[in-house]
Design a protein around this motif. Structure first.
Motif, PDB file in Angstrom:
ATOM      1  N   ARG A 370      54.789  97.474  34.755  1.00  0.00           N
ATOM      2  CA  ARG A 370      55.680  96.547  35.454  1.00  0.00           C
ATOM      3  C   ARG A 370      55.512  96.644  36.964  1.00  0.00           C
ATOM      4  O   ARG A 370      55.920  95.742  37.689  1.00  0.00           O
ATOM      5  N   HIS A 395      65.963 100.873  33.415  1.00  0.00           N
ATOM      6  CA  HIS A 395      65.745  99.515  33.910  1.00  0.00           C
ATOM      7  C   HIS A 395      65.949  98.470  32.804  1.00  0.00           C
ATOM      8  O   HIS A 395      65.917  97.278  33.068  1.00  0.00           O
ATOM      9  N   LYS A 398      71.697  99.603  30.852  1.00  0.00           N
ATOM     10  CA  LYS A 398      72.605 100.108  31.874  1.00  0.00           C
ATOM     11  C   LYS A 398      73.270 101.394  31.376  1.00  0.00           C
ATOM     12  O   LYS A 398      73.726 101.455  30.236  1.00  0.00           O
ATOM     13  N   ALA A 418      65.010  92.062  28.707  1.00  0.00           N
ATOM     14  CA  ALA A 418      63.710  92.507  29.220  1.00  0.00           C
ATOM     15  C   ALA A 418      62.549  92.040  28.349  1.00  0.00           C
ATOM     16  O   ALA A 418      61.411  92.455  28.567  1.00  0.00           O
TER      17      ALA A 418
END
Length: 490
Positions: A370, A395, A398, A418
């Motif tokens: 990423r 990432h 949370k 994501a």
């Protein structure tokens, strides 16, 4: 007995030494061909077998140490030129889950299962046959079949918990392990086993289970006592199921269980399954689901009893469903239990029983992190990803170490934000777990009954993780005080 086992352990170490010497000679003779490739960074380890020792000490510990330093792609030298490359996170693991078997193969890395499952099934056959056998699993787990299984799950839960008193203290882990094997026996192995042969078959499966040791991964045929008991148990199970299959066929009986589905399965060329194949497929199914479901059921309960706000939420959901449907519980009603589903899913995110997924790379491929770094993964590497580590990436999730089932609620859905392969407790892609729907239904059937009929209180400390088990589960006892009650509807 101990002296004999030590003797065979010494023989095993001699074999390892022979392999190491062979690998060294091979490495010295090979010319380097990877200098132009953008290879991943390498995890530091002592020469020769240092990487293997570090991996066996605890792969999750190693991942926690190296991920902050090296990022989502890195390589560990296991033994000389044998390497394992880790792909951590959805940005780099898509190829792991989507690649065809010709590029990334399960067969080599899971060969240690062959003595347990038996010849001619799963990892003892080529990919085309294995795909047909997976089709048999898929057909046995279709919705119309699952609806019948749910009725049996509900009956098993009602019968099991009817034997509890009005109040008492139990080890929840022990109770759920036993209920899961009873349910699996009825739904998968058939009523002959459940009603008449349960104790015998359970003991044999226990010997099979105990024959799956860490050393079995490297030397599955090493003639140690645990392996001999495993092989004897496998032989006796084959005889038991051969008799059940013959009895059903001669009587023209047809039952609603996975055994019957496998008996009636046909390959594309019209060939029926053999008795040996049916036995092997049943063993594989039970191994895939028994431990994982009992472990997840236990973690689900431990977290609910620790977090009263989520316990209240699932209780309110049960009240709403009882107002709507009465006391009835079936496949469709279990499917409406969205809050309970999210609680189970979150327990699985935090504690996936299979902490490592492995493949053998048959071709070169590239990945991009990423951060935009590109790496070439050479042919011949073992490629790995870790649900236990990837499911806690900050990432993506949370406060990843916090139990929060609402992270999967509509509007948040952190596992989807994501992209694909962010949540991998059931694997994904070509080799995603076929038993996922069965597992959720089984755990919901158990917990909906407990929630509706008992007040529960966790009285032991919150459980720890048993990292030493082959399937990572709950360490020690989970003591719960219960009181029989009816869930009030107001």
């Amino acid at each position: 007995m101990e002296a004999a086992e030590n003797k065979w352990m010494n023989v095993g170490m001699l074999i390892v030494a022979t392999i190491v010497v062979g690998k060294l000679i091979s490495a010295l003779l090979m010319s380097p061909g990877s200098s132009r490739k953008r290879l991943p960074p390498t995890v530091g380890a002592l020469p020769f077998i240092g990487g293997l020792l570090r991996f066996l000490k605890g792969p999750i510990v190693m991942l926690r140490e190296e991920y902050p330093k090296l990022g989502s792609v890195y390589t560990l030298n296991l033994v000389l030129n044998k390497k394992i490359t880790f792909l951590i996170g959805p940005e780099v693991s898509a190829h792991f889950f989507k690649a065809p078997e010709s590029d990334l193969s399960q067969q080599e890395v899971y060969q240690f299962n062959v003595p347990t499952f038996g010849p001619g099934v799963v990892f003892d056959v080529d990919y085309s046959i294995r795909q047909e056998q997976f089709r048999f699993f898929t057909e046995a787990l279709r919705v119309n079949k699952l609806k019948g299984y749910v009725d049996q799950m509900v009956m098993e839960a009602q019968d099991y918990f009817s034997k509890w008193g009005d109040s008492g203290v139990v080890d929840l882990k022990y109770e759920l392990e036993h209920l899961i094997i009873l349910t699996a026996s009825r739904c998968l192995l058939g009523q002959e086993v459940r009603n008449r042969l349960f104790d015998d078959v359970s003991a044999l499966f226990h010997d099979l289970d105990n024959g799956m040791l860490p050393i079995s991964v490297i030397f599955p045929y090493l003639p140690i006592p645990a392996h001999r008991r495993r092989d004897q148990a496998r032989k006796k199970l084959a005889e038991i199921f051969a008799n059940i299959i013959a009895s059903r066929k001669s009587a023209g009986k047809s039952e609603n269980d996975m055994l019957q589905c496998f008996i009636e399965s046909r390959y594309k060329d019209g060939r029926p399954t053999t008795e040996s194949e049916v036995t092997g497929l049943l063993i594989a199914a039970l191994f895939a689901g028994q431990h994982t479901s009992s472990i997840t059921s236990t973690w689900t309960g431990a977290y609910l009893l620790r977090h009263k706000e989520f316990l209240s939420a699932v209780l309110n959901e049960q009240k709403d469903l009882m107002k709507k449907h009465g006391d009835k519980v079936d496949h469709d009603i279990l499917s409406e239990m969205d809050v309970l589903h999210r609680c189970i899913k979150e327990a699985l995110r935090l504690h996936p029983p299979l902490i490592m997924l492995l493949r053998s790379s048959h071709s070169d491929f590239s990945v991009t992190t990423r951060e935009g770094k590109e790496y070439d993964i050479p042919k011949g590497h073992i490629v790995a990803t870790s649900p236990a580590f990837a499911n806690r990436l900050p990432h993506i999730f949370k406060d990843p170490d916090t139990y929060d089932p609402d992270r999967f609620a509509p509007g948040r859905e952190e596992d989807k934000a994501a992209g694909a392969f962010s949540y991998i407790s059931f694997g994904g892609g070509r080799h995603g777990c076929l038993g996922e729907p069965f597992a959720y239904l089984q755990i919901k059937a158990i917990w909906s009954h407990l929630l509706r009929n008992f007040e529960l209180e966790l009285i032991s400390t919150f459980p720890e993780i048993d990292w030493n088990a082959m399937v990572v589960g709950v360490k020690g006892k989970v003591m719960v005080r219960y009181k029989r009650t009816e869930l009030p509807l107001n």
